[in-house]
Design a protein around this motif. Structure first.
Motif, PDB file in Angstrom:
ATOM      1  N   GLN A   1       0.768  -1.138  -0.013  1.00 27.16           N
ATOM      2  CA  GLN A   1       0.169  -0.027   0.157  1.00 27.16           C
ATOM      3  C   GLN A   1       0.760   1.265   0.039  1.00 27.16           C
ATOM      4  O   GLN A   1       1.935   1.090   0.586  1.00 27.16           O
ATOM      5  CB  GLN A   1      -1.020   0.062   1.308  1.00 27.16           C
TER       6      GLN A   1
ATOM      7  N   GLN B   1      -4.436   7.668  -1.753  1.00 26.54           N
ATOM      8  CA  GLN B   1      -3.686   6.383  -1.891  1.00 26.54           C
ATOM      9  C   GLN B   1      -3.269   6.268  -3.323  1.00 26.54           C
ATOM     10  O   GLN B   1      -4.126   6.649  -4.310  1.00 26.54           O
ATOM     11  CB  GLN B   1      -4.864   5.421  -1.933  1.00 26.54           C
TER      12      GLN B   1
ATOM     13  N   ARG C   1      -5.548  -1.339  13.168  1.00 29.05           N
ATOM     14  CA  ARG C   1      -6.565  -0.497  12.747  1.00 29.05           C
ATOM     15  C   ARG C   1      -6.852   0.242  14.133  1.00 29.05           C
ATOM     16  O   ARG C   1      -6.901  -0.547  15.263  1.00 29.05           O
ATOM     17  CB  ARG C   1      -7.991  -1.080  12.633  1.00 29.05           C
TER      18      ARG C   1
ATOM     19  N   ALA D   1      -4.082   4.501   9.486  1.00 31.92           N
ATOM     20  CA  ALA D   1      -4.854   3.333  10.116  1.00 31.92           C
ATOM     21  C   ALA D   1      -5.990   3.576  10.853  1.00 31.92           C
ATOM     22  O   ALA D   1      -6.566   2.705  11.546  1.00 31.92           O
ATOM     23  CB  ALA D   1      -3.606   2.852  11.019  1.00 31.92           C
ATOM     24  N   LYS D   2      -6.649   4.698  10.647  1.00 32.84           N
ATOM     25  CA  LYS D   2      -7.988   4.982  11.439  1.00 32.84           C
ATOM     26  C   LYS D   2      -8.908   4.038  11.284  1.00 32.84           C
ATOM     27  O   LYS D   2      -9.541   3.551  12.414  1.00 32.84           O
ATOM     28  CB  LYS D   2      -8.552   6.315  11.048  1.00 32.84           C
ATOM     29  N   THR D   3      -9.286   3.509  10.130  1.00 36.59           N
ATOM     30  CA  THR D   3     -10.314   2.564   9.818  1.00 36.59           C
ATOM     31  C   THR D   3      -9.856   1.186   9.224  1.00 36.59           C
ATOM     32  O   THR D   3     -10.557   0.503   8.683  1.00 36.59           O
ATOM     33  CB  THR D   3     -11.467   3.186   8.857  1.00 36.59           C
ATOM     34  N   ARG D   4      -8.521   1.055   9.140  1.00 38.97           N
ATOM     35  CA  ARG D   4      -7.863  -0.163   8.404  1.00 38.97           C
ATOM     36  C   ARG D   4      -6.607  -0.600   8.987  1.00 38.97           C
ATOM     37  O   ARG D   4      -5.862   0.066   9.652  1.00 38.97           O
ATOM     38  CB  ARG D   4      -7.736   0.189   7.133  1.00 38.97           C
ATOM     39  N   ASP D   5      -6.464  -1.893   9.093  1.00 39.54           N
ATOM     40  CA  ASP D   5      -5.078  -2.444   9.405  1.00 39.54           C
ATOM     41  C   ASP D   5      -4.307  -2.112   8.082  1.00 39.54           C
ATOM     42  O   ASP D   5      -4.518  -1.894   6.946  1.00 39.54           O
ATOM     43  CB  ASP D   5      -5.172  -3.944   9.445  1.00 39.54           C
ATOM     44  N   LEU D   6      -2.980  -1.709   8.511  1.00 35.83           N
ATOM     45  CA  LEU D   6      -2.092  -1.458   7.651  1.00 35.83           C
ATOM     46  C   LEU D   6      -1.087  -2.560   7.494  1.00 35.83           C
ATOM     47  O   LEU D   6      -0.419  -3.071   8.630  1.00 35.83           O
ATOM     48  CB  LEU D   6      -1.073  -0.145   7.884  1.00 35.83           C
TER      49      LEU D   6
ATOM     50  N   THR E   1       3.765  -1.331   4.008  1.00 34.41           N
ATOM     51  CA  THR E   1       2.993   0.141   3.677  1.00 34.41           C
ATOM     52  C   THR E   1       4.109   1.182   3.766  1.00 34.41           C
ATOM     53  O   THR E   1       4.930   1.316   4.350  1.00 34.41           O
ATOM     54  CB  THR E   1       1.963   0.334   4.699  1.00 34.41           C
TER      55      THR E   1
END
Length: 315
Positions: free
Chosen positions: A61, A95, A130, A225-230, A234
């Motif tokens: 990512q 992104q 996350r 990382a607020k709403t997702r696993d990184l 990354t």
């Protein structure tokens, strides 16, 4: 520890660079090392920097921030647009493409693309859960490198006008040949180094990466990382390194005693603010770009050195 990737398949072969030599690492690739792979070292071998790929050729990512809000403020000022107050408190981030070209790979350009460079600092992370806090995010930052975020300025307005972000205007960016662990750098959440940029041998920028950085890297990683696993692997970019003059002015060129600029767009914005119009051209085929960073006279990440070429469709 200074890490590089040498050619060997799409993800290359990871080596540790020490005193002019390289040593292979047991986990084999940068992606595996970022994921906590075996860091045992093999025997010494010759280190030839010109052979290096991007330090991380394929990431899971790529998220690019705009930590130097001065850059955004100059964009707004040049357009005569108001600067939203929230930009100083809530990071901008998009992104991008997660494939990176090597530090010596060419930059394709077409006449209407408005091809630009953007000298940035970037971090490579291990896994980030996350909702991570900035302190948790800081512990996940495993290496730091330089990034040339190629931007096609002529295509950006039409894409942003659709209200759905960048695609055509943000092709593959280049990463420096070396990625360095934070403990081996003047780093405290910000990299304290001078980022040098030259175009055709002329100094464009000597900006200070540790100054005027509104959001440090732990803040940027936590925001991502607020709403997702990184996943490990990354890449988080700082956005264009940008400094104002000490007197609060928009920034002077290097040849006028200022720190200059880390992208041509900022140079053109300052020209517009001061003179009413931009004079500096975008990159054209044959132009050469050099980006490197120094601290206390020492080169930190090796050199990104790219030539602009005329775009053609690949067979």
């Amino acid at each position: 520890m200074r890490l590089a990737t040498l050619p060997d398949g799409p993800d290359g072969r990871l080596v540790v660079v020490e005193d002019g030599s390289a040593r292979a690492i047991a986990c084999r690739t940068m992606l595996a090392w970022l994921d906590g792979g075996d860091a045992a070292l093999g025997p010494e071998e010759d280190w030839q920097p010109e052979q290096a790929m991007a330090c991380l050729p394929r990431a899971w990512q790529f998220l690019d921030g705009s930590a130097y809000v001065n850059h955004v403020a100059l964009v707004r000022q040049a357009r005569g647009a108001e600067m939203p107050e929230r930009f100083w408190h809530d990071p901008l981030m998009y992104q991008g493409l997660n494939l990176f070209t090597g530090p010596r790979d060419p930059i394709p350009s077409a006449p209407d693309w408005g091809t630009d460079l953007e000298a940035e600092v970037a971090v490579l992370t291990g896994p980030v859960p996350r909702g991570a806090t900035p302190d948790e995010a800081a512990r996940a930052i495993r290496a730091i490198c330089l990034l040339n975020d190629i931007s096609l300025r002529g295509l950006i307005p039409d894409e942003l006008g659709k209200g759905f972000g960048f695609v055509h205007s943000k092709p593959a960016s280049a990463l420096s040949p070396l990625a360095v662990t934070p403990d081996a750098l003047p780093y405290d959440g910000r990299l304290h180094a001078t980022v040098h940029v030259e175009v055709n041998g002329t100094k464009l920028g000597e900006t200070r990466a540790g100054e005027d950085m509104t959001f440090d890297f732990p803040t940027l990683v936590a925001h991502a990382a607020k709403t997702r696993d990184l996943p490990a692997g990354t890449v988080i970019g700082s956005g264009t390194v940008s400094n104002r003059d000490p007197d609060g002015g928009p920034g002077r060129p290097v040849d006028a005693g200022g720190r200059g600029y880390s992208c041509l767009a900022e140079q053109r914005m300052v020209e517009t603010i001061l003179d009413g119009q931009a004079r500096s051209p975008w990159l054209r085929p044959g132009d050469r770009v050099r980006i490197w960073a120094e601290a206390d006279g020492h080169d930190l990440f090796g050199v990104i050195e790219q030539e602009v070429i005329e775009w053609h469709k690949l067979d």
